[in-house]
Motif scaffolding. Structure first.
Motif, PDB file in Angstrom:
ATOM      1  N   ALA A   1      15.733 -32.983  -3.537  1.00  0.00           N
ATOM      2  CA  ALA A   1      17.090 -32.462  -3.392  1.00  0.00           C
ATOM      3  C   ALA A   1      17.293 -31.811  -2.031  1.00  0.00           C
ATOM      4  O   ALA A   1      18.381 -31.335  -1.726  1.00  0.00           O
ATOM      5  N   GLY A   2      16.230 -31.776  -1.236  1.00  0.00           N
ATOM      6  CA  GLY A   2      16.355 -31.190   0.088  1.00  0.00           C
ATOM      7  C   GLY A   2      16.111 -29.697   0.122  1.00  0.00           C
ATOM      8  O   GLY A   2      16.398 -29.041   1.117  1.00  0.00           O
ATOM      9  N   GLN A   3      15.580 -29.150  -0.966  1.00  0.00           N
ATOM     10  CA  GLN A   3      15.213 -27.729  -0.955  1.00  0.00           C
ATOM     11  C   GLN A   3      13.894 -27.568  -0.195  1.00  0.00           C
ATOM     12  O   GLN A   3      12.952 -28.345  -0.393  1.00  0.00           O
ATOM     13  N   LEU A   4      13.832 -26.558   0.642  1.00  0.00           N
ATOM     14  CA  LEU A   4      12.613 -26.295   1.389  1.00  0.00           C
ATOM     15  C   LEU A   4      11.672 -25.487   0.493  1.00  0.00           C
ATOM     16  O   LEU A   4      11.896 -24.308   0.244  1.00  0.00           O
ATOM     17  N   LEU A   5      10.654 -26.157   0.005  1.00  0.00           N
ATOM     18  CA  LEU A   5       9.736 -25.477  -0.925  1.00  0.00           C
ATOM     19  C   LEU A   5       8.809 -24.513  -0.195  1.00  0.00           C
ATOM     20  O   LEU A   5       8.291 -23.578  -0.773  1.00  0.00           O
ATOM     21  N   THR A   6       8.565 -24.793   1.074  1.00  0.00           N
ATOM     22  CA  THR A   6       7.713 -23.897   1.865  1.00  0.00           C
ATOM     23  C   THR A   6       8.609 -23.025   2.728  1.00  0.00           C
ATOM     24  O   THR A   6       8.598 -23.126   3.949  1.00  0.00           O
ATOM     25  N   GLY A   7       9.369 -22.177   2.072  1.00  0.00           N
ATOM     26  CA  GLY A   7      10.400 -21.421   2.775  1.00  0.00           C
ATOM     27  C   GLY A   7       9.998 -20.005   3.146  1.00  0.00           C
ATOM     28  O   GLY A   7      10.820 -19.242   3.644  1.00  0.00           O
ATOM     29  N   SER A   8       8.764 -19.640   2.909  1.00  0.00           N
ATOM     30  CA  SER A   8       8.296 -18.314   3.334  1.00  0.00           C
ATOM     31  C   SER A   8       6.802 -18.407   3.587  1.00  0.00           C
ATOM     32  O   SER A   8       6.163 -19.410   3.270  1.00  0.00           O
ATOM     33  N   MET A   9       6.262 -17.357   4.140  1.00  0.00           N
ATOM     34  CA  MET A   9       4.826 -17.361   4.417  1.00  0.00           C
ATOM     35  C   MET A   9       3.991 -17.243   3.134  1.00  0.00           C
ATOM     36  O   MET A   9       2.774 -17.347   3.181  1.00  0.00           O
TER      37      MET A   9
ATOM     38  N   LEU B   1       2.732 -26.013  -5.523  1.00  0.00           N
ATOM     39  CA  LEU B   1       2.368 -26.528  -4.204  1.00  0.00           C
ATOM     40  C   LEU B   1       0.884 -26.355  -3.908  1.00  0.00           C
ATOM     41  O   LEU B   1       0.269 -27.175  -3.235  1.00  0.00           O
ATOM     42  N   ALA B   2       0.313 -25.282  -4.394  1.00  0.00           N
ATOM     43  CA  ALA B   2      -1.080 -24.980  -4.050  1.00  0.00           C
ATOM     44  C   ALA B   2      -2.059 -25.821  -4.839  1.00  0.00           C
ATOM     45  O   ALA B   2      -3.137 -26.158  -4.338  1.00  0.00           O
ATOM     46  N   ALA B   3      -1.716 -26.173  -6.068  1.00  0.00           N
ATOM     47  CA  ALA B   3      -2.665 -26.908  -6.905  1.00  0.00           C
ATOM     48  C   ALA B   3      -1.947 -27.515  -8.098  1.00  0.00           C
ATOM     49  O   ALA B   3      -1.115 -26.862  -8.729  1.00  0.00           O
ATOM     50  N   SER B   4      -2.304 -28.761  -8.401  1.00  0.00           N
ATOM     51  CA  SER B   4      -1.772 -29.387  -9.609  1.00  0.00           C
ATOM     52  C   SER B   4      -2.526 -28.820 -10.820  1.00  0.00           C
ATOM     53  O   SER B   4      -3.575 -28.189 -10.677  1.00  0.00           O
ATOM     54  N   ALA B   5      -1.971 -29.071 -11.994  1.00  0.00           N
ATOM     55  CA  ALA B   5      -2.627 -28.590 -13.210  1.00  0.00           C
ATOM     56  C   ALA B   5      -4.025 -29.193 -13.350  1.00  0.00           C
ATOM     57  O   ALA B   5      -4.977 -28.497 -13.719  1.00  0.00           O
ATOM     58  N   ASN B   6      -4.140 -30.477 -13.033  1.00  0.00           N
ATOM     59  CA  ASN B   6      -5.459 -31.129 -13.137  1.00  0.00           C
ATOM     60  C   ASN B   6      -6.502 -30.474 -12.249  1.00  0.00           C
ATOM     61  O   ASN B   6      -7.649 -30.277 -12.641  1.00  0.00           O
TER      62      ASN B   6
ATOM     63  N   GLY C   1       2.164 -27.333   6.535  1.00  0.00           N
ATOM     64  CA  GLY C   1       3.008 -28.488   6.266  1.00  0.00           C
ATOM     65  C   GLY C   1       4.273 -28.040   5.569  1.00  0.00           C
ATOM     66  O   GLY C   1       4.222 -27.287   4.602  1.00  0.00           O
ATOM     67  N   ALA C   2       5.406 -28.483   6.120  1.00  0.00           N
ATOM     68  CA  ALA C   2       6.673 -28.169   5.464  1.00  0.00           C
ATOM     69  C   ALA C   2       6.888 -29.167   4.340  1.00  0.00           C
ATOM     70  O   ALA C   2       6.602 -30.350   4.490  1.00  0.00           O
ATOM     71  N   VAL C   3       7.396 -28.663   3.236  1.00  0.00           N
ATOM     72  CA  VAL C   3       7.679 -29.557   2.108  1.00  0.00           C
ATOM     73  C   VAL C   3       9.122 -29.374   1.664  1.00  0.00           C
ATOM     74  O   VAL C   3       9.539 -28.264   1.315  1.00  0.00           O
ATOM     75  N   TYR C   4       9.874 -30.459   1.727  1.00  0.00           N
ATOM     76  CA  TYR C   4      11.207 -30.498   1.120  1.00  0.00           C
ATOM     77  C   TYR C   4      11.105 -31.278  -0.177  1.00  0.00           C
ATOM     78  O   TYR C   4      10.406 -32.302  -0.220  1.00  0.00           O
ATOM     79  N   ASP C   5      11.780 -30.824  -1.202  1.00  0.00           N
ATOM     80  CA  ASP C   5      11.796 -31.649  -2.413  1.00  0.00           C
ATOM     81  C   ASP C   5      12.902 -32.704  -2.284  1.00  0.00           C
ATOM     82  O   ASP C   5      13.589 -32.768  -1.262  1.00  0.00           O
TER      83      ASP C   5
ATOM     84  N   GLN D   1       2.893 -34.822   9.380  1.00  0.00           N
ATOM     85  CA  GLN D   1       3.804 -33.990   8.590  1.00  0.00           C
ATOM     86  C   GLN D   1       4.604 -33.013   9.431  1.00  0.00           C
ATOM     87  O   GLN D   1       4.228 -32.647  10.527  1.00  0.00           O
ATOM     88  N   ARG D   2       5.695 -32.598   8.838  1.00  0.00           N
ATOM     89  CA  ARG D   2       6.598 -31.651   9.497  1.00  0.00           C
ATOM     90  C   ARG D   2       5.938 -30.267   9.541  1.00  0.00           C
ATOM     91  O   ARG D   2       5.318 -29.814   8.579  1.00  0.00           O
ATOM     92  N   LEU D   3       6.093 -29.614  10.679  1.00  0.00           N
ATOM     93  CA  LEU D   3       5.529 -28.276  10.858  1.00  0.00           C
ATOM     94  C   LEU D   3       6.645 -27.281  11.149  1.00  0.00           C
ATOM     95  O   LEU D   3       7.687 -27.645  11.688  1.00  0.00           O
ATOM     96  N   ILE D   4       6.382 -26.045  10.815  1.00  0.00           N
ATOM     97  CA  ILE D   4       7.350 -24.986  11.067  1.00  0.00           C
ATOM     98  C   ILE D   4       6.703 -24.009  12.056  1.00  0.00           C
ATOM     99  O   ILE D   4       5.637 -23.468  11.794  1.00  0.00           O
ATOM    100  N   PRO D   5       7.338 -23.854  13.230  1.00  0.00           N
ATOM    101  CA  PRO D   5       6.648 -23.165  14.331  1.00  0.00           C
ATOM    102  C   PRO D   5       6.228 -21.731  14.034  1.00  0.00           C
ATOM    103  O   PRO D   5       5.122 -21.335  14.383  1.00  0.00           O
ATOM    104  N   ASN D   6       7.128 -20.955  13.420  1.00  0.00           N
ATOM    105  CA  ASN D   6       6.759 -19.594  13.045  1.00  0.00           C
ATOM    106  C   ASN D   6       6.189 -18.748  14.171  1.00  0.00           C
ATOM    107  O   ASN D   6       5.119 -18.129  14.027  1.00  0.00           O
TER     108      ASN D   6
END
Lengths: 790, 155, 288
Positions: A703-711, C260-265, A697-701, A193-198
């Motif tokens: 649509a390409g939005q970075l869901l893991t965009g902060s700590m 992201l942290a947990a699904s409903a299930n 792990g970095a997560v993009y949805d 998975q993609r990592l973000i160095p931080n």
């Protein structure tokens, strides 16, 4: 030699940091300085229809606003890529421009659209929201395996199938044949998975233009100031290199993310000239998440073939590597020459083949992140080995031992020629494994595991034995592999008239402790106190040249460059001493800081010689005054550290949460100058590798939005995620550099990810669990535990 | 509208005029020039901006300067006295508890309070007590040892 | 990250706060510890025109015992609650919850009043306060009002507070003989907010469960009581089987969050696990 090398000398750089006197880029204030805020695309893929800066420009305190059009109009193309990997069929790598600010289209969330420069950072922030950008949002693709399919949205209109290049290494025919003849085949499909160095210090840059001298100064939080200067001057702005000074002062961690040449460095320099005032930009953490080069992001199918005895016959890899939206500085090298070439591991595998496709996606760029390619290689080999051992009902330590390359020191026995282009320098793989097994009390651990299982507890033991290639790298070799730069290192050692020594090194230190380690080397070699040596780095105005700090190269390459200068100084000092002592150079020996006529008590000290060099009244004929030498060291080969790591985990059977109970790391990094610093490097590397296995792990949805965009959403490892690490070493010197050193910056990261995953799978194997995607979050582990109806 | 504020920082009186929205960390860094206090995350997590405010460790990125009116502030620059390092500063040096140094001031300031509250912490208590401070370099191993060093030195 | 501009006013008394609040109208915000407000302002998700600092109002930051009621002033910070001997003695789980909010630095600034007024669905206090049957006292210029905690959290980031009201204290019935409490949470690995946080208060009389309140936070858009589990437990012997069976209903009737942290299930499952664990601790404490 004195008595400093090999000692855990406390760091000389510490005092400024523990007293709050460090000097990071954002700490620097220059009279007249302005502050920049970058307007970034909130969309992963969008046409920029219109940018209206009028309201922002009219805002009180705003100095200037620039957009992508300004850069296009000025004919500034973009930041270059430093490595070229062409297609298998010989076609040239597809290398799109990477604009400083985009004018036509945004290609990932965070792509820069405009820059607002104001009197202070508060005003810049306010005004940045007044820049009105009209976007036409387009479909995006984020997964490399999807991106190369027919019909996927294109990141660059003129690059079909979003493919930058494809690549292979090894013998395909022999490998396929090995699989046909195999007794047993182990197959795994991974997402690395993609990592973000931080790095904890956000990136920062200040551009300063002097109208009178037409000179520029760039302060930048970089691992690599000279290369930034070269790339920016020669390939981006076309400004004269000798009129540009790049300073990387104290830098708050890099881990690869601060190697690369970033658009913001160009922005502050160019803008400082336009407004004739200094411009500072410091990333907000959400900008770090969106734009600091990310790491990993491979989708891989991996297969291993064995004979009836468990001997490895072949390894076959197919990987899709995500490049992100553009090609970052070293990006093409990471999944290829830093990954495919490591697939031999420390085993005698006779046939290996990797097939790889590098894909553009609507995500941030991916480049070197601690380990850079080697963690991905070690991960797939070591996951396969543990899985194969289980499938063949063998002990994972024994399966490895059976397949190890026998010991070779690179002197008496030649280096080991792999099937994938590299020649290992020296290794004793069984040695590290034995030491790790002993340190862990492996037999005892298996007994403990048996007992735990009887008690209904879920405990696992995981292995990882690895070899990696660092100390990069011979210039001619990497040039043949597509590098557009050499990878030597430079040093200048200046003995001052009073016998004090200033060392200028091209290896930037941002936590690695060069100011101490390099001083140990110099002080020991000259027989002078540590306090008499000062190490200077990170300033193109004083350091002759530098290829920067990455790939665990500072000591092996940068330290060796210093050694070359030391030898030159010793030789010249000897000639001066011989003159003073009225003897021949051959009659002298140098020890404990003085030249002595062999067999006599006649001697002259280092300080006397240095003073004589600068006050040459009584001086050898034809000898130049002064005692200072610059050297460039181009290594003969990579260096190849190796090691054996063992992870012990326990899993909460109700929640799936993994607790790391013990972690044993035995590494061989060649000779060690400062054991305390090497241990520290290992600890830090472990935390990042374990972080990948369990937390990050970095997560993009879609649509390409970075869901893991902060700590708040991207899990950074904390103190309570780890036990005390059990770290030890064996020493197999590197045969081809003067210090016999290999490199310790990345070993921990390379080894630990598979060790931890293997431990978790070992724990859950009685439930039929074969693999879990990283990060192995409690939910993923819990689901795996229940997937087989347990 | 700007507000006048005054506070004691490392034993010295400071006053200034600030917009209410100025964060305490910016006031300390930009107005007072004490740049040992760092900004790492913006979301009240990494702890690089930790200082002592009236004796308690707080994250100065999540306090407005105006809230510190009349407060006693200690930053990393105020830790050594008469040139003598605080036991925690000494511990971080002796145990190699820092690499790049960026998180270090916050780590030290948090640890001051940690040891004030619990002079003899276990390893687990130290790790838990540093929950609000991130380090990317050390794997925390030597940070734990640095705090242990200071604890035994102060005992 | 930098907030928008705003006016800053300091209220030295509640009366002053009421008047400042009414002057500010709907774009006024109260600042106590600031640890929910300021992060939101920095992200520019919250943009009040006027920030009214109430942190200097005296008397609102004390913990006192008034007969059978423990009174926690709204401005009491989490660290103070976590370290309070009275809290430990009279309603232990409150201290446990306070001690796991955020991190040490956050606990030194964040206040109980500010925390619950914000009603973050993943905050720790709502779960434990539901289990402790707390009462929230809110004052406004028209008087004082007591709000049962069961009625307080109404939706995502929403409470029963009306405009102009300021929480002044939280009242918690002192736990009696034979009663045990516990708060535990399964933290979000990144933020360490509660993915599922469970407060339990349970009373045993002659080995039977005679009273039980379970509050769950983090799992749904606002904290809720595990009513079915409570009903199943009431009157039972609290045998392992009883508890196991009751916990299966922990999230019954609730629509749980999925993120992201947990699904409903997974949250449903965690609710039962964490409720079971909290009950076991509380029962042990009830037995003493």
């Amino acid at each position: 030699m004195g008595n400093l090398i090999g000692q855990s000398v406390k760091r000389v750089e510490d005092k400024r940091f523990i007293t709050g006197k460090g000097n990071y880029v954002d700490d620097i204030k220059i009279p007249g300085m302005t502050y920049a805020q970058i307007v970034r695309s909130p969309y992963a893929h969008a046409k920029i229809v219109k940018v209206d800066t009028s309201k922002a420009e009219a805002h009180a305190g705003v100095v200037a606003v620039f957009t992508g059009k300004d850069f296009a109009d000025a004919g500034i193309g973009g930041v270059p890529c430093g490595w070229q990997v062409d297609f298998k069929n010989g076609d040239t790598m597809r290398e799109p421009p990477h604009p400083i600010l985009v004018a036509d289209k945004a290609r990932h969330v965070g792509d820069g659209v405009a820059i607002v420069i104001a009197e202070d950072r508060y005003i810049a922030k306010d005004a940045s929201e007044l820049v009105e950008v009209e976007y036409e949002v387009l479909d995006a693709v984020t997964n490399p395996a999807e991106a190369i399919k027919e019909g996927a949205p294109l990141v660059h209109d003129d690059i079909p199938n979003n493919t930058s290049f494809d690549w292979e290494l090894g013998d395909k025919v022999a490998t396929d044949e090995a699989f046909e003849n195999a007794h047993h085949i182990t197959t795994l499909e991974f997402v690395n998975q993609r990592l973000i160095p931080n790095a904890i210090e956000p990136r920062s840059a200040i551009g300063l233009y002097n109208e009178a001298t037409e000179e520029y100064t760039l302060y930048t939080s970089s691992q690599n100031p000279h290369l930034i200067r070269l790339l920016m001057c020669a390939f981006v702005l076309g400004i004269p290199e000798h009129k540009v000074r790049v300073v990387s002062p104290d830098v708050g961690g890099g881990f690869g993310s601060k190697i690369h040449h970033y658009t913001e460095e160009v922005l502050v320099i160019w803008c400082s000239k336009q407004i004739n005032r200094p411009v500072k930009w410091t990333a907000e953490r959400n900008e770090s998440f969106m734009t600091d080069c990310h790491g990993r992001d491979h989708v891989t199918k991996a297969e291993m073939a064995f004979d009836e005895e468990g001997m490895l016959l072949g390894l076959r890899i197919n990987t899709k590597a995500n490049m992100g939206a553009y090609l970052s500085t070293f990006a093409p090298a990471v999944p290829t020459y830093l990954h495919g070439t490591l697939l031999q591991g420390l085993y005698t595998t006779p046939a290996i083949h990797i097939d790889l496709t590098a894909a553009f996606t609507h995500t941030n760029v991916v480049d070197a992140y601690r380990g850079a390619g080697r963690p991905e290689a070690a991960f797939l080999i070591e996951r396969l080995m543990d899985t194969a051992a289980r499938e063949m009902n063998m002990d994972p330590a024994e399966l490895r031992r059976k397949n190890f390359i026998p010991p070779f020191d690179g002197v008496e026995q030649p280096g080991y020629q792999t099937q994938v282009a590299l020649q290992y320098d020296s290794g004793n793989y069984e040695g590290v494994l034995n030491k790790a097994l002993e340190l862990a009390d492996y037999k005892g651990l298996r007994e403990e595991q048996k007992k735990a299982r009887e008690e209904g507890r879920i405990m696992g033991i995981g292995f990882s034995t690895y070899v990696e290639a660092c100390g990069i790298a011979p210039s001619a070799l990497v040039g043949a592999l597509g590098a557009r730069a050499g990878l030597y290192e430079a040093a200048n050692v200046r003995v001052e008239p009073t016998g004090k020594v200033t060392v200028f090194t091209g290896s930037h230190s941002h936590g690695q402790g060069h100011e101490t380690t390099f001083a140990q080397i110099v002080a020991d070699n000259f027989g002078i106190p540590l306090e008499d040596v000062k190490v200077v780095h990170g300033d193109t105005a004083s350091v002759p040249f530098g290829m920067g700090t990455y790939g665990s190269r500072s000591l092996a390459v940068g330290g060796s460059a210093i050694m070359l200068s030391i030898e030159k100084i010793k030789a010249k000092g000897g000639r001066i001493a011989a003159h003073l002592l009225e003897c021949s150079v051959d009659d002298l020996e140098f020890a404990d800081g003085k030249w002595t006529v062999k067999g006599t008590d006649k001697s002259v000290g280092f300080g006397d010689v240095s003073l004589t060099a600068y006050v040459p009244h009584n001086y050898p004929d034809g000898e130049e005054p002064g005692l200072e030498f610059s050297s460039f060291y181009d290594p003969a080969n990579f260096t190849f550290p190796f090691g054996a790591h063992i992870a012990v985990v326990e899993i909460d059977k109700e929640t799936g949460k993994v607790e790391l109970k013990r972690y044993i790391a035995v590494d061989d990094v060649g000779n060690v100058i400062n054991p305390m610093i090497v241990d520290g490097q290992v600890h830090g590397g472990l935390a990042q590798g374990i972080g990948q296995a369990l937390l990050e792990g970095a997560v993009y949805d879609e649509a390409g939005q970075l869901l893991t965009g902060s700590m708040l959403d991207y899990t950074m490892p904390r103190a309570d995620d780890f036990p005390m690490f059990e770290v030890d070493r064996t020493v197999t010197p590197c045969p081809h550099n003067p210090l016999g050193v290999k490199g310790a910056g990345e070993t921990g990261t390379i080894a630990s990810t598979p060790a931890v995953v293997n431990a978790v799978i070992d724990a859950l194997s009685p439930m039929g669990v074969k693999d879990i995607r990283m990060p192995m979050t409690p939910e993923r582990v819990w689901k795996a535990m229940h997937q087989n109806g347990n | 509208m700007k507000h006048s504020i005054s506070m004691t920082v490392n034993g010295k009186e400071y006053s200034g005029e600030v917009e209410p929205r100025v964060l305490l960390v910016h006031f300390i860094r930009d107005h007072l020039g004490l740049t040992g206090t760092h900004i790492g995350c913006d979301t009240t997590q990494c702890g690089a901006c930790t200082i002592l405010m009236d004796g308690a460790a707080i994250k100065s990125c999540t306090v407005f300067a105006v809230q510190a009116e009349g407060a006693q502030i200690t930053t990393i620059e105020g830790m050594a006295s008469n040139g003598e390092l605080h036991p925690l500063q000494e511990g971080f040096h002796e145990e190699h508890g820092l690499q790049c140094g960026f998180c270090t001031p916050g780590m030290i300031m948090t640890s001051v309070e940690l040891l004030n509250q619990n002079p003899n912490p276990t390893e687990a208590e130290i790790r838990h007590g540093l929950e609000g401070n991130y380090c990317r370099c050390t794997g925390y191993h030597n940070i734990v040892k640095a705090v242990q060093y200071a604890a035994s030195k102060q005992a | 990250m930098i907030p928008y501009s705003f006016d800053y006013k300091v209220a030295d008394s509640l009366e002053e706060a009421f008047s400042l609040l009414s002057e500010a109208g709907e774009n006024g915000a109260l600042l106590a510890g600031g640890h929910t407000l300021i992060p939101a302002m920095k992200l520019r998700l919250s943009e009040p025109d006027t920030v009214i600092d109430i942190s200097k109002i005296s008397d609102l930051n004390q913990i006192t015992k008034d007969g059978d009621i423990l009174v926690v002033g709204a401005l009491t910070n989490h660290a103070t609650v976590a370290r309070s001997g009275d809290v430990m003695t009279y309603c232990r789980s409150l201290g446990e919850a306070a001690g796991v909010i955020g991190d040490p630095q956050v606990r030194n600034k964040g206040t109980i009043g500010g925390n619950i007024a914000h009603a973050d669905p993943a905050s720790d206090y709502p779960g434990v306060l539901l289990s402790l049957n707390a009462t929230v006292v809110a004052k406004s210029d028209s008087g004082s009002r007591s709000i049962a905690i069961d009625d307080f959290f109404t939706a995502l980031f929403e409470t029963a507070l009306t405009e102009g009201e300021i929480i002044t204290e939280i009242q918690i019935p002192v736990l009696g003989e034979g009663t045990g409490s516990a708060y535990i949470k399964f933290p979000n690995p990144a933020s360490r907010y509660a993915v599922v946080g469970v407060g339990v208060v349970i009373t045993l009389t002659d080995g039977k469960c005679t009273a039980c309140r379970i509050g769950i936070t983090g799992a749904a858009d606002h904290a809720f009581r595990a009513s079915v589990t409570e009903e199943v437990l009431l009157g039972s012997d609290l045998s392992t089987d009883d508890i196991e069976a009751a916990c299966q209903h922990a999230a019954e009737g609730q629509e749980l969050l999925s993120d992201l942290a947990a699904s409903a299930n997974y949250r449903v499952h965690l609710c039962s696990v964490m409720v079971k664990r909290a009950i076991n601790i509380a029962v042990e404490r009830a037995i003493g």
